[in-house]
Design a protein around this motif. Structure first.
Motif, PDB file in Angstrom:
ATOM      1  N   MET A 195      57.524 107.939 -23.589  1.00  0.00           N
ATOM      2  CA  MET A 195      58.832 108.210 -24.415  1.00  0.00           C
ATOM      3  C   MET A 195      59.554 109.692 -23.562  1.00  0.00           C
ATOM      4  O   MET A 195      59.013 110.101 -22.892  1.00  0.00           O
ATOM      5  CB  MET A 195      58.743 108.121 -25.578  1.00  0.00           C
ATOM      6  CG  MET A 195      57.881 107.393 -26.619  1.00  0.00           C
ATOM      7  SD  MET A 195      59.272 105.942 -27.091  1.00  0.00           S
ATOM      8  CE  MET A 195      60.322 106.217 -28.224  1.00  0.00           C
ATOM      9  N   GLY A 196      60.868 109.393 -23.804  1.00  0.00           N
ATOM     10  CA  GLY A 196      62.062 110.707 -23.146  1.00  0.00           C
ATOM     11  C   GLY A 196      61.076 112.071 -24.192  1.00  0.00           C
ATOM     12  O   GLY A 196      60.020 112.186 -24.803  1.00  0.00           O
ATOM     13  N   ALA A 240      59.988  95.706 -26.995  1.00  0.00           N
ATOM     14  CA  ALA A 240      60.762  96.323 -27.953  1.00  0.00           C
ATOM     15  C   ALA A 240      60.797  97.578 -28.321  1.00  0.00           C
ATOM     16  O   ALA A 240      62.319  98.856 -28.677  1.00  0.00           O
ATOM     17  CB  ALA A 240      60.765  96.445 -29.713  1.00  0.00           C
ATOM     18  N   LEU A 241      59.520  98.540 -28.219  1.00  0.00           N
ATOM     19  CA  LEU A 241      59.414  99.766 -28.636  1.00  0.00           C
ATOM     20  C   LEU A 241      60.315 100.635 -26.686  1.00  0.00           C
ATOM     21  O   LEU A 241      61.005 101.623 -26.835  1.00  0.00           O
ATOM     22  CB  LEU A 241      58.241 100.440 -28.182  1.00  0.00           C
ATOM     23  CG  LEU A 241      57.370 100.505 -29.440  1.00  0.00           C
ATOM     24  CD1 LEU A 241      56.490 100.631 -29.870  1.00  0.00           C
ATOM     25  CD2 LEU A 241      57.741 100.834 -30.882  1.00  0.00           C
ATOM     26  N   ALA A 242      60.415  99.867 -25.862  1.00  0.00           N
ATOM     27  CA  ALA A 242      60.651 100.424 -24.483  1.00  0.00           C
ATOM     28  C   ALA A 242      62.567 100.373 -24.665  1.00  0.00           C
ATOM     29  O   ALA A 242      63.350 101.037 -24.259  1.00  0.00           O
ATOM     30  CB  ALA A 242      60.652  99.162 -23.111  1.00  0.00           C
ATOM     31  N   GLU A 243      62.333  99.116 -25.300  1.00  0.00           N
ATOM     32  CA  GLU A 243      64.335  98.812 -26.145  1.00  0.00           C
ATOM     33  C   GLU A 243      64.342 100.298 -26.157  1.00  0.00           C
ATOM     34  O   GLU A 243      66.034 100.824 -26.890  1.00  0.00           O
ATOM     35  CB  GLU A 243      64.604  98.180 -26.412  1.00  0.00           C
ATOM     36  CG  GLU A 243      65.950  97.243 -26.145  1.00  0.00           C
ATOM     37  CD  GLU A 243      67.038  97.187 -25.342  1.00  0.00           C
ATOM     38  OE1 GLU A 243      67.866  97.414 -25.354  1.00  0.00           O
ATOM     39  OE2 GLU A 243      66.353  97.572 -23.877  1.00  0.00           O
ATOM     40  N   ILE A 244      64.381 100.861 -27.450  1.00  0.00           N
ATOM     41  CA  ILE A 244      64.059 102.041 -28.764  1.00  0.00           C
ATOM     42  C   ILE A 244      64.051 103.255 -27.942  1.00  0.00           C
ATOM     43  O   ILE A 244      64.828 103.585 -27.820  1.00  0.00           O
ATOM     44  CB  ILE A 244      63.537 101.481 -29.868  1.00  0.00           C
ATOM     45  CG1 ILE A 244      63.562 100.238 -30.235  1.00  0.00           C
ATOM     46  CG2 ILE A 244      63.793 103.121 -29.932  1.00  0.00           C
ATOM     47  CD1 ILE A 244      62.318 100.534 -31.501  1.00  0.00           C
ATOM     48  N   VAL A 262      60.467 108.318 -32.901  1.00  0.00           N
ATOM     49  CA  VAL A 262      59.616 106.917 -33.041  1.00  0.00           C
ATOM     50  C   VAL A 262      58.121 107.196 -33.830  1.00  0.00           C
ATOM     51  O   VAL A 262      57.684 107.244 -33.698  1.00  0.00           O
ATOM     52  CB  VAL A 262      60.020 105.776 -31.854  1.00  0.00           C
ATOM     53  CG1 VAL A 262      59.335 104.660 -32.557  1.00  0.00           C
ATOM     54  CG2 VAL A 262      60.681 106.009 -31.440  1.00  0.00           C
ATOM     55  N   TYR A 263      58.671 106.598 -35.302  1.00  0.00           N
ATOM     56  CA  TYR A 263      57.492 106.125 -35.544  1.00  0.00           C
ATOM     57  C   TYR A 263      56.895 104.789 -36.226  1.00  0.00           C
ATOM     58  O   TYR A 263      57.371 104.053 -36.596  1.00  0.00           O
ATOM     59  CB  TYR A 263      57.730 107.178 -37.231  1.00  0.00           C
ATOM     60  CG  TYR A 263      57.101 108.857 -36.754  1.00  0.00           C
ATOM     61  CD1 TYR A 263      56.092 109.345 -37.127  1.00  0.00           C
ATOM     62  CD2 TYR A 263      58.652 109.219 -37.112  1.00  0.00           C
ATOM     63  CE1 TYR A 263      56.130 110.876 -37.253  1.00  0.00           C
ATOM     64  CE2 TYR A 263      57.872 110.270 -36.520  1.00  0.00           C
ATOM     65  CZ  TYR A 263      57.453 111.251 -36.449  1.00  0.00           C
ATOM     66  OH  TYR A 263      57.370 112.579 -36.028  1.00  0.00           O
ATOM     67  N   VAL A 264      55.849 104.103 -36.055  1.00  0.00           N
ATOM     68  CA  VAL A 264      55.373 102.507 -35.950  1.00  0.00           C
ATOM     69  C   VAL A 264      54.979 102.978 -37.226  1.00  0.00           C
ATOM     70  O   VAL A 264      53.459 103.768 -36.874  1.00  0.00           O
ATOM     71  CB  VAL A 264      54.644 102.041 -34.651  1.00  0.00           C
ATOM     72  CG1 VAL A 264      54.263 100.841 -35.107  1.00  0.00           C
ATOM     73  CG2 VAL A 264      55.478 101.908 -33.492  1.00  0.00           C
ATOM     74  N   GLY A 298      53.987 105.862 -26.508  1.00  0.00           N
ATOM     75  CA  GLY A 298      54.316 107.390 -26.866  1.00  0.00           C
ATOM     76  C   GLY A 298      55.324 107.490 -28.489  1.00  0.00           C
ATOM     77  O   GLY A 298      55.154 108.214 -28.142  1.00  0.00           O
ATOM     78  N   ALA A 299      55.075 106.757 -28.877  1.00  0.00           N
ATOM     79  CA  ALA A 299      55.503 106.388 -30.014  1.00  0.00           C
ATOM     80  C   ALA A 299      54.254 107.140 -31.161  1.00  0.00           C
ATOM     81  O   ALA A 299      53.395 107.195 -30.612  1.00  0.00           O
ATOM     82  CB  ALA A 299      55.938 105.490 -30.828  1.00  0.00           C
TER      83      ALA A 299
END
Length: 311
Positions: A1-2, A193-197, A206-208, A255-256
């Motif tokens: 993630m960023g 999907a996480l890459a798209e988020i 982001v929290y899964v 990275g979430a």
């Protein structure tokens, strides 16, 4: 993630503005803390399926009605606890959602839910995602196993052994586990999907969110609440653990953060006492859908999310 995604949420201002602790990485691996705790507007987007939306838990709210969202589901409780303004809170979770419904509309029994990721933007600072159970057909698998367990009890005179598993045999053929294969395939979908988020909301943390305990610990029966054969109860217990492991692994790879709702729910499964359980059995005694969290369960899940945010 960023960089925002790696930093985590540090706190919240009384006006509903989230404080994001931002660590800016240098090539040598050190960090510049000059921007730590810089106030950022805090739009919060909640994505997910029925374990997120809270079907039949009062008060049902939002549109479309067919998504079965409750104003006491865990996203609503998290938003209130953090002080997120109503205009900054977007719960787009929907009962029956699969990962494909993150990027495409979902037709419900009463209205159409837009693609869930359409709620994201570069302004989004907090995302929770609870999904995957419908992708592996876990609800239908539980129902099928309960039906077969009841039939087996009736035809066998109630004689059950620890390895009795008539339902498991329907899903495991020659060493190939159908549900395990679905979990692997769902993992690949979740990764995308996480890459798209990340692409749509690069500054969001982001929290899964994992699934709470539905069945008691391995080897324990469930009785009349969920009349499963002992071996089938163990099989379903194992599959939920595998599902949560996959969710954790995919979250970490992206990275979430992963939110463990399973550990705090142990002993509060659908087969536990009415006053302690988070998950209702096939015949709910509290307002909730069958084999879904009740209000107590949604509060427990909210507490787990809040602890993760505070870490």
């Amino acid at each position: 993630m960023g960089p925002y995604a790696r930093a985590g949420l540090a706190g919240i201002m009384s006006c509903g503005v989230l404080l994001t602790a931002v660590l800016i990485g240098r090539p040598d691996g050190t960090y510049d803390n000059a921007r730590d705790e810089r106030p950022q507007p805090g739009p919060y987007v909640a994505l997910g399926d029925s374990y997120t939306s809270g079907p039949k838990i009062p008060r049902q709210t939002g549109t479309p009605v067919g998504c079965d969202r409750s104003d006491h589901n865990y996203p609503a409780l998290v938003a209130r606890q953090l002080g997120v303004r109503a205009s900054h809170f977007h719960d787009i979770s929907c009962s029956g959602a699969t990962i494909t419904r993150l990027t495409s509309p979902q037709t419900t029994s009463n209205g159409t839910n837009p693609a869930q990721l359409s709620a994201l933007s570069t302004r989004t600072r907090l995302v929770t995602l609870g999904i995957g159970g419908n992708d592996i057909g876990f609800g239908s698998t539980v129902t099928r196993c309960v039906t077969m367990g009841s039939l087996y009890r009736a035809t066998s005179g109630g004689r059950l052994f620890s390895d009795t598993a008539p339902c498991k045999k329907q899903y495991v053929d020659g060493g190939t586990d159908e549900v395990a294969q679905k979990i692997q395939a769902t993992g690949r979908q979740l990764s995308a999907a996480l890459a798209e988020i990340e692409r749509r909301a690069p500054k969001a943390r982001v929290y899964v969110v994992g699934y709470p305990a539905i069945l008691p610990a391995e080897g324990k029966g469930c009785g009349k609440e969920l009349p499963l054969a002992p071996g089938d109860a163990t099989y379903l217990y194992d599959k939920e653990k595998q599902l949560n492991t996959m969710l954790r692994e995919q979250a970490e790879a992206a990275g979430a953060a992963y939110v463990d709702t399973y550990s705090p729910s142990v002993g509060r499964d659908a087969c536990s006492a009415e006053h302690t359980r988070w998950i209702e059995p096939l015949r709910p005694t509290r307002p909730a859908a069958a084999v879904h969290p009740n209000a107590h369960g949604e509060q427990g899940m909210a507490d787990a999310v809040l602890r993760a945010i505070g870490d």
